[in-house]
Design a protein around this motif. Structure first.
Motif, short mmCIF file in Angstrom:
data_model
loop_
_atom_site.label_atom_id
_atom_site.label_comp_id
_atom_site.label_asym_id
_atom_site.label_seq_id
_atom_site.Cartn_x
_atom_site.Cartn_y
_atom_site.Cartn_z
N UNK A 1 56.67 -27.38 34.06
CA UNK A 1 56.53 -28.55 33.25
C UNK A 1 57.73 -29.31 32.51
N UNK A 2 58.75 -28.68 32.99
CA UNK A 2 60.13 -29.43 32.36
C UNK A 2 60.91 -28.70 31.39
N UNK A 3 61.62 -29.40 30.78
CA UNK A 3 62.57 -28.75 29.83
C UNK A 3 62.01 -28.28 28.60
N UNK A 4 62.43 -27.14 28.34
CA UNK A 4 62.39 -26.58 26.74
C UNK A 4 63.05 -25.96 26.34
N UNK A 5 64.06 -26.33 25.31
CA UNK A 5 65.19 -25.62 24.92
C UNK A 5 64.89 -24.89 23.65
N UNK A 6 63.64 -24.54 23.03
CA UNK A 6 63.14 -23.77 22.31
C UNK A 6 63.43 -24.54 21.04
N UNK A 7 63.45 -23.88 19.77
CA UNK A 7 63.54 -24.40 18.53
C UNK A 7 64.71 -25.39 18.31
N UNK A 8 64.83 -26.86 18.10
CA UNK A 8 65.76 -27.61 18.25
C UNK A 8 65.88 -28.44 16.66
N UNK A 9 67.08 -28.15 16.20
CA UNK A 9 67.36 -28.66 14.87
C UNK A 9 68.33 -29.97 14.97
N UNK A 10 68.15 -30.89 14.09
CA UNK A 10 69.00 -32.29 14.40
C UNK A 10 69.04 -32.83 12.85
N UNK B 1 71.07 -29.35 17.99
CA UNK B 1 71.16 -28.31 18.95
C UNK B 1 70.18 -27.18 18.61
N UNK B 2 70.02 -26.36 19.73
CA UNK B 2 68.79 -25.28 19.42
C UNK B 2 69.43 -24.15 18.62
N UNK B 3 68.45 -23.22 18.43
CA UNK B 3 68.67 -22.14 17.50
C UNK B 3 69.99 -21.19 18.02
N UNK B 4 70.16 -21.24 19.21
CA UNK B 4 71.24 -20.34 20.07
C UNK B 4 72.42 -21.11 20.05
N UNK B 5 72.49 -22.33 19.49
CA UNK B 5 73.62 -23.14 19.60
C UNK B 5 73.82 -23.86 20.92
N UNK B 6 72.80 -23.92 21.71
CA UNK B 6 72.83 -24.50 23.13
C UNK B 6 72.27 -25.92 22.87
N UNK B 7 72.40 -26.62 24.30
CA UNK B 7 71.90 -28.08 24.33
C UNK B 7 72.42 -28.59 23.39
N UNK C 1 65.36 -32.95 11.24
CA UNK C 1 64.31 -32.25 11.49
C UNK C 1 64.32 -31.42 12.44
N UNK C 2 62.96 -30.46 12.51
CA UNK C 2 63.20 -29.28 13.63
C UNK C 2 61.88 -29.45 14.59
N UNK C 3 62.37 -29.46 15.87
CA UNK C 3 61.26 -29.76 16.96
C UNK C 3 61.08 -28.15 17.53
N UNK C 4 59.60 -28.08 17.88
CA UNK C 4 59.10 -26.73 18.25
C UNK C 4 59.54 -25.75 17.28
N UNK D 1 51.06 -25.54 22.61
CA UNK D 1 51.17 -26.39 21.61
C UNK D 1 52.76 -26.37 20.97
N UNK D 2 53.02 -27.65 20.66
CA UNK D 2 54.39 -27.71 20.08
C UNK D 2 54.20 -28.46 18.51
N UNK D 3 54.89 -27.91 17.60
CA UNK D 3 55.05 -28.42 16.30
C UNK D 3 56.23 -28.88 15.89
N UNK D 4 56.56 -30.14 15.28
CA UNK D 4 57.60 -30.77 14.99
C UNK D 4 57.68 -31.24 13.47
N UNK D 5 58.79 -30.87 12.78
CA UNK D 5 58.74 -31.54 11.61
C UNK D 5 59.82 -32.41 11.32
N UNK D 6 59.86 -33.54 10.56
CA UNK D 6 61.00 -34.59 10.43
C UNK D 6 61.00 -35.12 9.08
N UNK D 7 62.05 -35.61 8.50
CA UNK D 7 62.20 -36.16 7.27
C UNK D 7 63.10 -37.38 7.45
#
Length: 684
Positions: free
Chosen positions: A668-677, A171-177, A655-658, A636-642
């Motif tokens: 240019x498409x969909x961007x839900x902001x900072x996304x954690x999974x 989900x993103x940082x606002x609890x959406x998506x 991880x955390x995307x964006x 520029x988008x920065x992603x981190x995963x483990x």
């Protein structure tokens, strides 16, 4: 190549056989570029291989996750005439355009919407063994639709018994998506047959952005404003959907049996079902008469796809192998849109039935110690039933359009010397709605020394117009209407003779492997004659878009790849693509082709059980209209995963995307902001 290697290739090389290819090993075998199993170092075309290890490294659970992080390909949104196209992407390779990319699943075409806006969440990553992306025209092997390149998604091969389960939540940082994924694959063998079963359930909650709107009531025939309509001039705010509320179910199985020592038979069945819902700004009919433009509409999809195929692989002797495929892909799309602000009729205009029937035969023959011949034939029939191509825009009745393809191709892989090999190919295509076409391809790979190779490639390509480009009737598209080239309606008073695209591509590449550094630099040049693009006419209520040919388009590009292993625990990869595109008639750049795109990945093995990866993706500026008057910003988008391996069976990843919550232009498409999974994998 040596004779023993040639014999080994022929013994195992049948059309698109699924071979495991790990990009970290010395030998990477690919099949899509030549339809034979071949070491990637000997292929003259540009090929990217994404392995299942690569997919797990970036914690991808669907094909969409994978494509967002692959260099040299570009996702294009809003490609087809429906408001919900903002949430669906099509893939463009080297600036040729989304309609020029052929997408295959185990070498077979998938039926879907026109203009390739394929919802990539439909394919679970857990079923993928590897993805082969061939950049540059592949028309000599695959015909129309492959003028820009081919993406072949190769599912796991039936080998030893294994079962894999993948669970993921994000989900993103606002609890959406919010997205919940469940994927499984099981493979096994018994005394009667070999089998593979896979399944996936993806549940995705909507992501919206608040938008202002002002409605306009118009006469759908003339475009004149109806000032007396009570909906004319109504303004408000609406939560507009950029990610649908969706449930996607996929299920499939394959059975294989060796009928004799030389004959393998297989049967595949895949089933896909999805329900999607979202609110978009579009057009809707008013019950009292008139068309209300720029109004909130509720769009609902209930779609399914059924793929059935059977194949036979026959090894006649050590020199001769034949593959025969029969398959049908059937896609049933049911879309309904209704107005939100007022009572109006249900619009079913963009429902459709799409069927692809295909028979394909490929034979590989070892002519002598230096020549492998591959020759084949293909018959394909594509049938589209849709109300979107009904010349009466107020009717929901289906109109049927059918196109047949009859093709023959021949390819010769030649070992000229121990260090020089070449590939020559030719294809003849007879298409029922276009002129017959012959295409050629020639390439060579010269090994300069143990570490360095030079390859050159020349290829011709073509693409016949698709159904939407010829026949679509859409009273709503962007800021106007859209009509196919053969359509006469409203402000469009003449037809246009839409010709197939024709291309010539040249590329030269230098690759090197030295100690811990692997590199490749590729320069390419593509000329496209009669490129099919949307052009606009008129203004205001009389504005419309239609498909026409651009006399000449030129694309020049440069690609750079650098892989460096700092230590056994730390490695990096860098990719950069530069594109210079131009419509030579208007001296304008092509739309949605960023001048520069780049990616940097850093993988660090903290312990034997814990791995981390950092990914940076840069997308440059790009024009969004053919007049080159509107341009998006770069980002520029920065992603981190483990990934953490708990034991031999279980692992956890997250991880955390964006990370920096970078805004991306909505064009240019969909961007839900900072996304954690977070996710869990189990392998038995």
């Amino acid at each position: 190549m040596k004779k023993s290697l040639i014999l080994s290739s022929v013994a195992t090389a049948v059309l698109l056989s699924n071979s495991y290819a790990n990009s970290n090993l010395g030998e990477v075998l690919v099949t899509t570029a030549t339809k034979t199993k071949k070491n990637i170092d000997g292929v003259s075309a540009s090929v990217i291989v994404v392995t299942k290890e690569d997919i797990e490294k970036i914690s991808a659970s669907t094909l969409k996750d994978v494509f967002e992080k692959i260099p040299s390909i570009n996702a294009q949104y809003a490609r087809f005439p429906h408001p919900s196209s903002k949430s669906k992407a099509a893939i463009s390779i080297r600036g040729v355009g989304a309609n020029g990319t052929l997408m295959l699943l185990d070498g077979k075409r998938l039926s879907a919407e026109t203009e390739n806006p394929y919802e990539m969440n439909r394919i679970p990553a857990s079923m993928i063994e590897r993805i082969e992306i061939v950049k540059g025209s592949m028309s000599t092997l695959y015909g129309s639709d492959a003028i820009g390149g081919v993406i072949n998604i190769i599912t796991k091969k039936i080998t030893e018994a294994q079962t894999a389960i993948d669970l993921k939540y994000g989900l993103n940082k606002k609890g959406d998506a919010k997205q919940k994924n469940f994927n499984f694959t099981t493979i096994g063998k018994n005394d009667y047959f070999n089998y593979k079963v896979f399944g996936s359930i993806i549940d995705e909650e909507t992501f919206t952005k608040r938008k202002n709107y002002t409605q306009t009531a118009v006469n759908p025939q003339t475009g004149a404003i109806i000032g007396a309509n009570p909906q004319n001039g109504v303004s408000g705010k609406e939560d507009v959907t950029f990610i649908d509320d969706a449930t996607v179910l996929s299920f499939g199985t394959r059975l294989e049996k060796n009928l004799t020592d030389n004959l393998l038979a297989g049967i595949d069945f895949n089933y896909f079902k999805e329900e999607r819902e979202g609110i978009y700004l579009g057009n809707a009919k008013f019950s009292g008469g008139g068309l209300i433009k720029n109004t909130p509409i509720l769009s609902k999809d209930n779609n399914k796809r059924i793929d059935v195929s059977t194949d036979f692989e026959y090894q006649a002797n050590k020199d001769l192998a034949t593959n025969l495929k029969f398959y049908r892909s059937y896609y049933k799309k049911r879309n309904e849109t209704t107005p939100v602000n007022f009572t109006g009729p249900v619009n079913k205009k963009f429902s459709a039935n799409v069927t692809i029937d295909n028979v394909e035969s490929t034979t590989t023959y070892l002519l002598n110690d230096s020549n492998i011949l591959t020759f084949g034939a293909e018959y394909r029939k594509e049938t589209r039933d849709s109300s979107a191509i009904n010349p009466n825009p107020s009717s929901d009745d289906f109109i049927t359009k059918e196109v047949t393809y009859k093709s023959l191709f021949l390819q010769d892989e030649i070992e000229i010397t121990d260090s020089l090999n070449a590939t020559l190919g030719a294809r003849y295509d007879h298409i029922s709605n276009a002129d017959s076409k012959v295409t050629f391809q020639a390439g060579a790979v010269q090994k300069l020394n143990d570490n360095t190779s030079l390859r050159v490639n020349y290829s011709q390509g073509f693409r016949a117009p698709d159904t939407a480009e010829l026949f679509v009737v859409a009273p709503v598209f962007k800021d106007g209407k859209r009509f196919g080239s053969d359509v006469i309606f409203g402000p469009k008073t003449t037809t246009y003779d839409l010709k197939p695209e024709k291309s010539q591509s040249f590329e030269i590449a230098l690759s090197n492997n030295f100690n811990k550094l692997s590199s490749e630099i590729v320069a390419f040049h593509t000329n496209i004659k009669d490129k099919i693009e949307l052009v606009s006419y008129g203004a205001g209520a009389g504005k419309y878009y239609t498909s026409e040919n651009l006399d000449k388009v030129e694309i020049n590009g440069l690609e750079l790849r650098l892989d460096y292993d700092f230590t056994n625990y730390l490695n990096s990869n860098f990719n950069l693509t530069y594109l210079d595109t131009e419509d030579k008639t208007l001296n304008k750049e092509l739309t949605f082709t960023p001048d520069i795109s780049a990616s940097l990945g850093i993988d660090y093995k903290v312990t034997n059980s814990l791995n981390t990866n950092l990914s940076l993706r840069y997308i440059g500026e790009q024009y969004t209209n053919s007049q080159n008057s509107e341009k998006t910003e770069d980002y520029t988008l920065v992603d981190l995963g483990l990934n953490y391996k708990i034991n031999k069976t279980a692992s956890v990843y997250g991880g955390i995307d964006n990370i920096f919550d970078k805004e991306v232009d909505e064009e240019l498409g969909v961007n839900a902001g900072t996304y954690t999974y977070i996710g869990f994998r189990f392998n038995f």
